[in-house]
Design a protein around this motif. Sequence first.
Motif, PDB file in Angstrom:
ATOM      1  N   HIS A  91       0.499  -0.948   0.045  1.00  0.00           N
ATOM      2  CA  HIS A  91       0.229  -0.234  -0.361  1.00  0.00           C
ATOM      3  C   HIS A  91       0.572   1.097  -0.335  1.00  0.00           C
ATOM      4  O   HIS A  91       2.022   0.949  -0.021  1.00  0.00           O
ATOM      5  N   LEU A  92       0.106   2.468  -0.107  1.00  0.00           N
ATOM      6  CA  LEU A  92       0.702   3.674  -0.007  1.00  0.00           C
ATOM      7  C   LEU A  92       2.171   4.511   1.156  1.00  0.00           C
ATOM      8  O   LEU A  92       3.034   4.877   0.842  1.00  0.00           O
ATOM      9  N   GLY A  93       1.573   3.309   1.808  1.00  0.00           N
ATOM     10  CA  GLY A  93       2.317   3.665   3.374  1.00  0.00           C
ATOM     11  C   GLY A  93       3.427   2.787   3.244  1.00  0.00           C
ATOM     12  O   GLY A  93       4.648   3.558   4.022  1.00  0.00           O
ATOM     13  N   THR A  94       3.704   1.524   3.168  1.00  0.00           N
ATOM     14  CA  THR A  94       4.801   1.218   2.535  1.00  0.00           C
ATOM     15  C   THR A  94       5.476   1.266   1.500  1.00  0.00           C
ATOM     16  O   THR A  94       6.849   1.143   1.417  1.00  0.00           O
ATOM     17  N   ARG A  95       5.033   2.115   0.677  1.00  0.00           N
ATOM     18  CA  ARG A  95       5.712   2.736  -0.734  1.00  0.00           C
ATOM     19  C   ARG A  95       6.562   4.193  -0.166  1.00  0.00           C
ATOM     20  O   ARG A  95       7.381   4.606  -0.357  1.00  0.00           O
ATOM     21  N   MET A  96       6.131   4.683   1.257  1.00  0.00           N
ATOM     22  CA  MET A  96       6.575   5.970   1.760  1.00  0.00           C
ATOM     23  C   MET A  96       7.654   5.365   2.798  1.00  0.00           C
ATOM     24  O   MET A  96       8.720   6.565   2.800  1.00  0.00           O
ATOM     25  N   VAL A  97       7.447   4.097   3.653  1.00  0.00           N
ATOM     26  CA  VAL A  97       8.662   3.650   4.037  1.00  0.00           C
ATOM     27  C   VAL A  97       9.731   4.434   3.092  1.00  0.00           C
ATOM     28  O   VAL A  97      10.769   4.150   3.519  1.00  0.00           O
ATOM     29  N   ILE A  98       9.264   3.326   2.117  1.00  0.00           N
ATOM     30  CA  ILE A  98      11.003   3.174   1.058  1.00  0.00           C
ATOM     31  C   ILE A  98      11.394   4.080   1.121  1.00  0.00           C
ATOM     32  O   ILE A  98      12.528   3.873   0.100  1.00  0.00           O
ATOM     33  N   GLU A  99      10.473   5.086   0.373  1.00  0.00           N
ATOM     34  CA  GLU A  99      11.405   6.153  -0.539  1.00  0.00           C
ATOM     35  C   GLU A  99      11.501   6.896   0.533  1.00  0.00           C
ATOM     36  O   GLU A  99      13.352   6.894   0.360  1.00  0.00           O
ATOM     37  N   ASN A 100      11.616   7.155   2.003  1.00  0.00           N
ATOM     38  CA  ASN A 100      11.996   7.435   2.762  1.00  0.00           C
ATOM     39  C   ASN A 100      13.671   6.187   3.296  1.00  0.00           C
ATOM     40  O   ASN A 100      14.530   6.715   3.825  1.00  0.00           O
ATOM     41  N   LYS A 102      15.138   4.923   1.076  1.00  0.00           N
ATOM     42  CA  LYS A 102      15.986   5.074  -0.044  1.00  0.00           C
ATOM     43  C   LYS A 102      17.011   5.974   0.193  1.00  0.00           C
ATOM     44  O   LYS A 102      17.715   6.805   0.200  1.00  0.00           O
ATOM     45  N   TYR A 103      16.240   7.567   0.848  1.00  0.00           N
ATOM     46  CA  TYR A 103      16.556   8.833   1.552  1.00  0.00           C
ATOM     47  C   TYR A 103      17.907   8.389   1.972  1.00  0.00           C
ATOM     48  O   TYR A 103      19.342   9.163   1.826  1.00  0.00           O
ATOM     49  N   PHE A 104      17.912   8.218   2.970  1.00  0.00           N
ATOM     50  CA  PHE A 104      18.759   7.666   4.799  1.00  0.00           C
ATOM     51  C   PHE A 104      20.144   7.167   3.842  1.00  0.00           C
ATOM     52  O   PHE A 104      21.062   7.657   3.904  1.00  0.00           O
ATOM     53  N   GLN A 105      19.528   6.183   2.856  1.00  0.00           N
ATOM     54  CA  GLN A 105      20.969   5.635   1.985  1.00  0.00           C
ATOM     55  C   GLN A 105      21.556   6.404   1.351  1.00  0.00           C
ATOM     56  O   GLN A 105      22.917   6.069   1.331  1.00  0.00           O
ATOM     57  N   ASP A 106      20.751   7.075   0.595  1.00  0.00           N
ATOM     58  CA  ASP A 106      21.255   7.885  -0.382  1.00  0.00           C
ATOM     59  C   ASP A 106      21.942   8.675   0.058  1.00  0.00           C
ATOM     60  O   ASP A 106      23.157   9.669  -0.306  1.00  0.00           O
ATOM     61  N   LEU A 145      12.137  -4.641  -4.507  1.00  0.00           N
ATOM     62  CA  LEU A 145      13.329  -4.396  -4.807  1.00  0.00           C
ATOM     63  C   LEU A 145      12.603  -3.300  -6.378  1.00  0.00           C
ATOM     64  O   LEU A 145      13.437  -2.696  -6.667  1.00  0.00           O
ATOM     65  N   ALA A 146      11.523  -3.901  -7.119  1.00  0.00           N
ATOM     66  CA  ALA A 146      10.817  -3.048  -8.106  1.00  0.00           C
ATOM     67  C   ALA A 146      10.534  -1.966  -7.971  1.00  0.00           C
ATOM     68  O   ALA A 146      10.526  -0.795  -8.398  1.00  0.00           O
ATOM     69  N   LEU A 147      10.530  -1.338  -6.605  1.00  0.00           N
ATOM     70  CA  LEU A 147      10.441  -0.431  -5.793  1.00  0.00           C
ATOM     71  C   LEU A 147      11.473   0.587  -5.407  1.00  0.00           C
ATOM     72  O   LEU A 147      11.984   2.089  -4.781  1.00  0.00           O
ATOM     73  N   GLY A 148      12.493  -0.040  -6.104  1.00  0.00           N
ATOM     74  CA  GLY A 148      13.859   0.938  -5.866  1.00  0.00           C
ATOM     75  C   GLY A 148      15.206   0.501  -4.245  1.00  0.00           C
ATOM     76  O   GLY A 148      15.793   0.670  -4.665  1.00  0.00           O
TER      77      GLY A 148
END
Lengths: 255, 255
Positions: A91-100, A102-106, A145-148
């Motif tokens: 769900h969208l919540g999962t996508r937001m967790v993944i975005e954040n 990746k942010y801290f990784q980057d 993985l598909a979500l980045g």
Amino acid sequence: MVLIVAEELRKGPFIDPWGSVLVEDYVRIMERFGLEPFTDELLKALPRPNKLMRRKIVFCHRDLWAVAKAIREGEPFYVLTGIMPSAPKIHLGTRMVIENFKYFQDVGASEAYLLVADVEAVATRGLTLEEARKRALEFHIPAYLALGIDPDRTKFYFQSENRTVLRLAACFSGKVTMAQMEAIYGTVTPGKVIAALLDAADVLYPQVRARGMIGVIPVGIDQDPHMRLMRDIVRRTKREFGFVPPASVYHKFTP
Amino acid sequence: MVLIVAEELRKGPFIDPWGSVLVEDYVRIMERFGLEPFTDELLKALPRPNKLMRRKIVFCHRDLWAVAKAIREGEPFYVLTGIMPSAPKIHLGTRMVIENFKYFQDVGASEAYLLVADVEAVATRGLTLEEARKRALEFHIPAYLALGIDPDRTKFYFQSENRTVLRLAACFSGKVTMAQMEAIYGTVTPGKVIAALLDAADVLYPQVRARGMIGVIPVGIDQDPHMRLMRDIVRRTKREFGFVPPASVYHKFTP
């Protein structure tokens, strides 16, 4: 997944991390549980903040200033999140967790962990371990993985395979009372006791080898009860483990 | 270690496996919890019964007939017991457990397990894991060897090192309710929840590799609550694990 409507909040102080009711009253939650707002000042302290941060969909945090400092000064820190392999959907919540995540990784996290909460799925969702692992392997991990999520920069583990996490969770059990768990979660079951302790163990696991390393956990606001229990456990096990509570950063749910 | 005086038993149906009150009313306990008496007939069915059996200090059991049959027919079975590494002392109850453990080894157990309940000591006795392990290594294991445990015929493990046991305990948590645990133990703490689930996991662990192998657990009567929980768990996880409840054999406490 999500939580408690304003009406529910008036009734009691509980957020149910295993429930699926919607939180509407974010300010009330922040005040009640002592979460810090995600201010413009903090936004400026973070390099290249992502869209969720700029738009204040990331709306509050605990201890994120320490992580901002670590990023600025090139000090080590970790980022960690978990996959609950229950229903095969993102769900969208999962996508937001993944975005954040990746942010801290980057921006320079020295270690990034993505764990599969397969044991937690067995303890709280009535799955068998085999079912939980199968779902994770066939659906959730490919979806992440598909979500980045970059597999080359991310350490994966299954709770069921991680003896240190299982052991930590069991050891933490001696440090908390049922009253304390009920104050955080409302009524609990044996499965929820285990799941909550496993959650704390996962979040602190990177510090077993890097004692006292700071970290950051991107979560939905519904997961804050686990963060509160974890912080209590950190205090109560200071002598034995010397953990520091990792920061947490919360997004609003927009289902 | 021991339990409940007759007076206490009149008040409630609980035996406290973590307590240290004395049981005086064995017949009442047997009736209440459905334990079978250790009869002369059973005594005759066992080869070379030991002194504790002959004198009926071993006074009751669950399912021991199946083990007697396995012994007679040379079928595989396991014997298992645990060390609680809390206070550095061995009491008479421990010696009786060891006598019975050795008996089943001598009459043909195909596998014998002696585990150190170090995680359980942390969960319920306020020790650190390091303290528990140190006590086991410096006192309890040497004491058990001195009392005649043959290290060449016995498999040792520490709960903290046994991922399968830790994982099983966590998975079992989803199969029991708090009401069920309270019906068996009275009030419980998170530490007792974990300890009880670990106990069930230990007792069933030999069946992970030898699915459905029968076994026998020599215990003091104070440990019967753990046996009852284990039997409930076996029933509730039949589809997933296919365990069979091992037999248990109980000695009286004569402190």
